[in-house]
Design an enzyme around this catalytic site. Structure first.
Site, short mmCIF file in Angstrom:
data_model
loop_
_atom_site.label_atom_id
_atom_site.label_comp_id
_atom_site.label_asym_id
_atom_site.label_seq_id
_atom_site.Cartn_x
_atom_site.Cartn_y
_atom_site.Cartn_z
N ASP A 167 5.09 7.04 8.75
CA ASP A 167 5.15 5.58 8.69
C ASP A 167 5.15 5.00 10.11
O ASP A 167 6.08 5.25 10.88
CB ASP A 167 6.43 5.18 7.96
CG ASP A 167 6.46 3.72 7.61
OD1 ASP A 167 5.65 2.96 8.18
OD2 ASP A 167 7.28 3.34 6.77
N ARG B 280 -0.03 1.73 6.08
CA ARG B 280 -0.82 2.94 5.86
C ARG B 280 -1.78 2.84 4.68
O ARG B 280 -2.97 3.18 4.82
CB ARG B 280 0.11 4.15 5.62
CG ARG B 280 0.90 4.53 6.84
CD ARG B 280 2.03 5.46 6.47
NE ARG B 280 3.05 4.78 5.66
CZ ARG B 280 4.06 5.35 5.06
NH1 ARG B 280 4.21 6.66 5.16
NH2 ARG B 280 4.94 4.65 4.38
N CYS C 164 1.78 3.54 -0.38
CA CYS C 164 2.79 3.79 0.66
C CYS C 164 4.03 2.97 0.30
O CYS C 164 4.21 2.58 -0.87
CB CYS C 164 2.25 3.47 2.05
SG CYS C 164 1.79 1.75 2.34
P1 4NP Z 1 3.77 1.08 5.08
O1 4NP Z 1 4.82 0.71 6.24
O2 4NP Z 1 4.58 1.74 3.98
O3 4NP Z 1 2.84 2.05 5.74
O4 4NP Z 1 3.13 -0.21 4.67
C1 4NP Z 1 5.96 -0.05 6.00
C2 4NP Z 1 5.88 -1.41 5.95
C3 4NP Z 1 7.01 -2.17 5.75
C4 4NP Z 1 8.23 -1.54 5.58
C5 4NP Z 1 8.31 -0.17 5.61
C6 4NP Z 1 7.18 0.58 5.82
N1 4NP Z 1 9.41 -2.32 5.39
O5 4NP Z 1 10.48 -1.73 5.30
O6 4NP Z 1 9.31 -3.56 5.30
#
Ligand code: 4NP
Length: 163
Positions: A128, A17, A11
């Protein structure tokens, strides 16, 4: 026994995720007694959270369903690491595009929801949940549970080319 099939869930941040996907699919693989055939891990395309734990909301969702994400530490996937994996499982189309741009072969980049029965032409994303409320995490968990078995079916059916 042959070497395990190496599957990386991907991800953006590797805190919401993909660590949840890793935990869910590992759990389903254990229930099917397939887990010794696989090495599962997860990574983000971004580097913001490298070395840190899972998002507490994701860990809490896992915990509510009996899964432990406490040992998770975020990693980043870069072009240097592409050769290490048989399969990449992207949570959304942007993750998939980023993997292809790093040089991952298209034939080895799957989308988490690509095996789900749908009327839509385009495979849906696992949205997300990072900027949303806690419901987003439960929603993501439900999607992952719905798709974990289908993903394992595919991996089992396409294992011979990894040997
Ligand atoms: P993930 O969610 O891709 O599902 O882990 C996110 C976690 C952090 C960030 C973006 C999406 N961020 O921009 O820090």
């Amino acid at each position: 026994m042959s070497d395990p099939i190496r599957v990386l869930f991907v991800c953006l941040g590797n805190i919401c995720r993909s660590p949840l996907a890793e935990a869910v699919v590992r759990d389903v693989s254990k229930k099917r007694n397939l887990h010794e055939r696989y090495y599962f891990a997860s990574a983000g395309t971004g580097n913001w959270h490298v070395g840190g734990p899972a998002d507490p909301r994701s860990a809490a969702t896992a915990s509510q369903h009996g899964l432990d994400m406490s040992s998770h530490r975020a990693h980043q996937i870069t072009a240097h690491g592409i050769e290490d994996w048989h399969w990449f499982v992207a949570m959304d189309h942007a993750n998939r595009r980023d993997l292809l741009n790093m040089g991952a072969p298209a034939s080895r980049v799957l989308l988490m929801r690509q095996f789900e029965a749908t009327d839509d032409k385009q495979t849906a994303d696992v949205p997300d949940p990072y900027y949303g409320g806690p419901d987003g995490f439960e929603h993501a968990y439900a999607m992952l549970v719905d798709n974990a078995g289908l993903l394992l079916d595919f991996l089992e059916a396409n294992t011979s080319e990894q040997d």
